[in-house]
Every structure is written in structure tokens, then in C-alpha cells.
Design an enzyme around this catalytic site. Sequence first.
Site, mmCIF file in Angstrom:
data_model
loop_
_atom_site.group_PDB
_atom_site.id
_atom_site.type_symbol
_atom_site.label_atom_id
_atom_site.label_comp_id
_atom_site.label_asym_id
_atom_site.label_seq_id
_atom_site.Cartn_x
_atom_site.Cartn_y
_atom_site.Cartn_z
ATOM 1 N N SER A 106 60.935 -29.356 10.069
ATOM 2 C CA SER A 106 61.411 -28.329 9.154
ATOM 3 C C SER A 106 62.921 -28.184 9.225
ATOM 4 O O SER A 106 63.491 -27.421 8.457
ATOM 5 C CB SER A 106 60.722 -27.003 9.444
ATOM 6 O OG SER A 106 60.563 -26.818 10.812
ATOM 7 N N HIS A 127 58.684 -33.014 4.231
ATOM 8 C CA HIS A 127 58.510 -31.649 4.733
ATOM 9 C C HIS A 127 57.474 -30.917 3.879
ATOM 10 O O HIS A 127 57.773 -30.487 2.764
ATOM 11 C CB HIS A 127 59.873 -30.936 4.721
ATOM 12 C CG HIS A 127 59.835 -29.573 5.297
ATOM 13 N ND1 HIS A 127 60.721 -28.583 4.944
ATOM 14 C CD2 HIS A 127 58.997 -29.007 6.208
ATOM 15 C CE1 HIS A 127 60.437 -27.488 5.605
ATOM 16 N NE2 HIS A 127 59.396 -27.708 6.375
ATOM 17 N N GLU A 139 59.306 -31.417 0.400
ATOM 18 C CA GLU A 139 60.755 -31.621 0.392
ATOM 19 C C GLU A 139 60.997 -32.998 1.020
ATOM 20 O O GLU A 139 60.599 -33.236 2.164
ATOM 21 C CB GLU A 139 61.393 -30.502 1.243
ATOM 22 C CG GLU A 139 62.879 -30.379 1.152
ATOM 23 C CD GLU A 139 63.397 -29.188 1.987
ATOM 24 O OE1 GLU A 139 62.779 -28.817 3.014
ATOM 25 O OE2 GLU A 139 64.430 -28.628 1.606
ATOM 26 N N ASN A 177 64.648 -24.358 4.498
ATOM 27 C CA ASN A 177 64.872 -23.434 5.611
ATOM 28 C C ASN A 177 66.299 -22.918 5.708
ATOM 29 O O ASN A 177 66.548 -21.894 6.335
ATOM 30 C CB ASN A 177 64.414 -24.070 6.913
ATOM 31 C CG ASN A 177 62.905 -23.965 7.016
ATOM 32 O OD1 ASN A 177 62.343 -22.909 6.708
ATOM 33 N ND2 ASN A 177 62.241 -25.038 7.387
HETATM 34 N N1 CAA Z 1 43.347 -24.072 2.747
HETATM 35 C C1 CAA Z 1 42.919 -24.169 1.465
HETATM 36 N N2 CAA Z 1 43.107 -23.199 0.548
HETATM 37 C C2 CAA Z 1 43.715 -22.065 0.957
HETATM 38 C C3 CAA Z 1 44.178 -21.896 2.279
HETATM 39 C C4 CAA Z 1 43.976 -22.961 3.197
HETATM 40 N N3 CAA Z 1 44.383 -22.890 4.467
HETATM 41 N N4 CAA Z 1 44.769 -20.666 2.367
HETATM 42 C C5 CAA Z 1 44.666 -20.106 1.144
HETATM 43 N N5 CAA Z 1 44.036 -20.948 0.300
HETATM 44 C C6 CAA Z 1 43.786 -20.755 -1.133
HETATM 45 C C7 CAA Z 1 42.662 -19.792 -1.417
HETATM 46 O O1 CAA Z 1 41.404 -20.438 -1.441
HETATM 47 C C8 CAA Z 1 43.040 -19.257 -2.785
HETATM 48 O O2 CAA Z 1 42.681 -20.197 -3.793
HETATM 49 P P1 CAA Z 1 42.403 -19.738 -5.323
HETATM 50 O O3 CAA Z 1 43.401 -18.705 -5.691
HETATM 51 O O4 CAA Z 1 42.579 -21.005 -6.102
HETATM 52 O O5 CAA Z 1 41.027 -19.222 -5.333
HETATM 53 C C9 CAA Z 1 44.574 -19.233 -2.746
HETATM 54 O O6 CAA Z 1 44.959 -20.169 -1.717
HETATM 55 C C10 CAA Z 1 45.099 -17.864 -2.415
HETATM 56 O O7 CAA Z 1 44.545 -17.449 -1.168
HETATM 57 P P2 CAA Z 1 44.030 -15.973 -0.849
HETATM 58 O O8 CAA Z 1 43.530 -15.318 -2.120
HETATM 59 O O9 CAA Z 1 43.111 -16.036 0.314
HETATM 60 O O10 CAA Z 1 45.304 -15.227 -0.294
HETATM 61 P P3 CAA Z 1 46.684 -14.966 -0.970
HETATM 62 O O11 CAA Z 1 46.603 -14.790 -2.449
HETATM 63 O O12 CAA Z 1 47.280 -13.896 -0.150
HETATM 64 O O13 CAA Z 1 47.495 -16.334 -0.723
HETATM 65 C C11 CAA Z 1 48.926 -17.685 0.506
HETATM 66 C C12 CAA Z 1 47.677 -16.848 0.546
HETATM 67 C C13 CAA Z 1 48.718 -18.908 -0.388
HETATM 68 C C14 CAA Z 1 49.203 -18.142 1.930
HETATM 69 C C15 CAA Z 1 50.102 -16.810 -0.084
HETATM 70 O O14 CAA Z 1 50.199 -15.613 0.622
HETATM 71 C C16 CAA Z 1 51.457 -17.497 -0.025
HETATM 72 O O15 CAA Z 1 51.780 -18.322 -0.862
HETATM 73 N N6 CAA Z 1 52.275 -17.120 0.996
HETATM 74 C C17 CAA Z 1 53.589 -17.717 1.197
HETATM 75 C C18 CAA Z 1 53.432 -19.053 1.862
HETATM 76 C C19 CAA Z 1 54.747 -19.699 2.128
HETATM 77 O O16 CAA Z 1 55.815 -19.204 1.854
HETATM 78 N N7 CAA Z 1 54.671 -20.888 2.723
HETATM 79 C C20 CAA Z 1 55.823 -21.616 3.142
HETATM 80 C C21 CAA Z 1 56.140 -21.258 4.546
HETATM 81 S S1 CAA Z 1 57.534 -22.125 5.141
HETATM 82 C C22 CAA Z 1 56.905 -23.594 5.608
HETATM 83 O O17 CAA Z 1 55.754 -23.873 5.617
HETATM 84 C C23 CAA Z 1 57.867 -24.603 6.041
HETATM 85 C C24 CAA Z 1 58.704 -24.353 7.206
HETATM 86 O O18 CAA Z 1 59.441 -25.274 7.505
HETATM 87 C C25 CAA Z 1 58.755 -23.145 7.988
#
Ligand code: CAA
Length: 269
Positions: A106, A127, A139, A177
Site C-alpha cells: 500500500s 494495489h 492501482e 494512500n
Molecule cells: N466479500 C464479498 N462481498 C462483500 C464483502 C466481502 N468481504 N463485504 C461486503 N460485500 C458486499 C455485500 O455483499 C454487498 O453487496 P450488494 O450490495 O451487491 O448486495 C456490498 O458489498 C455492500 O455490503 P454491506 O451491505 O454488507 O455493507 P456496506 O453497504 O456497509 O458496505 C463496504 C461495506 C463495501 C465495506 C463499504 O462500507 C465501503 O465501501 N467501505 C469503504 C471501503 C474502503 O474505503 N476500502 C478501501 C480501504 S483502503 C485499502 O484497502 C488500501 C490500503 O492500502 C489501505
Amino acid sequence: MGNGIAQVAARAGFPVVMRDVGEDLLGRGMTAIDKSLQRDVDKERLTAEAKQAIFERIRPTTDLSDLREAFLIVEAVTEDVQVKTEVFRTLDRIAKADAILASNTSSISITRLGAATERPDKVIGMHFMNPVPVMKLVEIIRGAATSDETYQQIHCLTEKLGKVPLECNDSPGFISNRVLMPMINEAIFALYEGVASRESIDGIMKLGMNHPMGPLTLADFIGLDVCLAIMNVLHDGFGDSKYRPCPLLKRYVDAGWLGRKSGRGFYEY
Ligand code: CAA
């Protein structure tokens, strides 16, 4: 992250070898894949047979030499430059001469990881974002020596995985990031200084900016140790005090409060 990447590749039809250091960790990875695919079976977006077929395309192993035949190896080990450099040195010895070595880092320099190998032209950053099956972005980071051919192959493969590749040059924190982590760190400073409660900080960013998660919830989701490691890379890489990690973030990591994965971070789980 590793099991998410394995799942996405297997779902796109590729045979996958998923390697981890121990059987227990591999078991946890396979369970996470099972749960994640089951969501789609429950929602009737995937048949039970298709789920089984995806599962069977993933071969779990603890033996690094099982990666010998891979045309692409995606490394997703802990966010520590020494550990990653050592892994790249080893992979360079094991992998086929024409295999591409990608890192899911990351923030760590792809140029530096490439320099640990005899094939820096075939080293690139891929990424993925968490949760990998859901997030569209990969990315793609070019190191100083990454060839155009390697970039084109990875661009094309990322699309085959059903993801959107967006390119960036090697620089601390890349784009994702460099922009995301200072926001999270600033939210932690605001909490530290007593400007607002955790609920207010997260609520303001969720409801006011339409972010899916507030910054403190997102930090817990990413892992506070990962957030701290990234802030340190930004701070060291740019030598600018605006990237100094908040003392509260350091304190939480010292206490072992790493977020969701440890049961406690800015929230309790
Ligand atoms: N596997 C498969 N599907 C998943 C899942 C998983 N682990 N987690 C969630 N989902 C799916 C759900 O099935 C649902 O699908 P549908 O809408 O198509 O039915 C969808 O994602 C939404 O999930 P939920 O309704 O359970 O929950 P939510 O609406 O709160 O969404 C979330 C959860 C997708 C995590 C959302 O909160 C989100 O986008 N959060 C931000 C995530 C983010 O910013 N990620 C980047 C982090 S930084 C990084 O990763 C890189 C780094 O270098 C640090």
C-alpha cells in the site's frame, strides 16, 4: 488481502496457488473466501456449483516452491520493507524467468522491491483495495525499471479480473494512500485533541461527504498497524512533518488495539 486476491483471480477463471506461512492462516483464508462467495450464492448471483468450481481452482499451500509454474505472483505479506524485500529476493530465485512479480503493497517503493531482484523490469505494484471482491480499483504502480510490456500485461490482466486499472508512478503512498491516510490521521488528531467524539467525526464525514465509512471506522477496517506503517512511509519518504503519525495512533498500535482484526480499535468489535 491475499485471500481476496486469490478469490478474484479464481472467479475470473485462473488457476490459483495461494501460499501462506502456516496451515491455520491458510484455513482462515479459505474460510474467508467461502463466506465471501456464499454471500453471492445467497443472493442468487452465483450457483452453488460455480462456487465449488471457484473453490477448486484455488490450491492452498505453505510451500513457496509451489509457485514455480506461476506466470504472475502477487505478494501480499506484512507491510514491512525488510520482509517484502526478502520475499522478493526469494521469489526471484523460485519463479520462472518470464514470470511477473507484483506487490500489493500500500505504500512501499516498487523501485526498491524491483532492485532486490534480477528482473526489475518485471516487478510492478498491483494495489488492490479492501474488501477486494467488492472494490473496483487496482492501482497499478510502475517502478523506475518496470517495462512497458509488464505494464501492458498487468493492465490487461486487471481488466480480465473485472477490475479497473489506474496507473501511477512510484512515489511514497502512491495516490490512494497519499490522499487517504493524511485524512484518516487528521481525524485521529481531531479525536486526540478532543475536537469531537468518534461518532461525530465519523458521522460528519459519512453524512456530509457521502463517504461509505467514517475515517475512524475505516482505520479500524484497514488495521491501525497498517495505517501507522503507511504514515511512517509518507513521513520518511517526504521528510515533511505534515505526515507525522498522530501519537494516539501510535499508542493504540502499542496497546495491540489494531482495529477490527484484534477486536478493538477506535471502536469495540
Ligand atoms: N466479500 C464479498 N462481498 C462483500 C464483502 C466481502 N468481504 N463485504 C461486503 N460485500 C458486499 C455485500 O455483499 C454487498 O453487496 P450488494 O450490495 O451487491 O448486495 C456490498 O458489498 C455492500 O455490503 P454491506 O451491505 O454488507 O455493507 P456496506 O453497504 O456497509 O458496505 C463496504 C461495506 C463495501 C465495506 C463499504 O462500507 C465501503 O465501501 N467501505 C469503504 C471501503 C474502503 O474505503 N476500502 C478501501 C480501504 S483502503 C485499502 O484497502 C488500501 C490500503 O492500502 C489501505
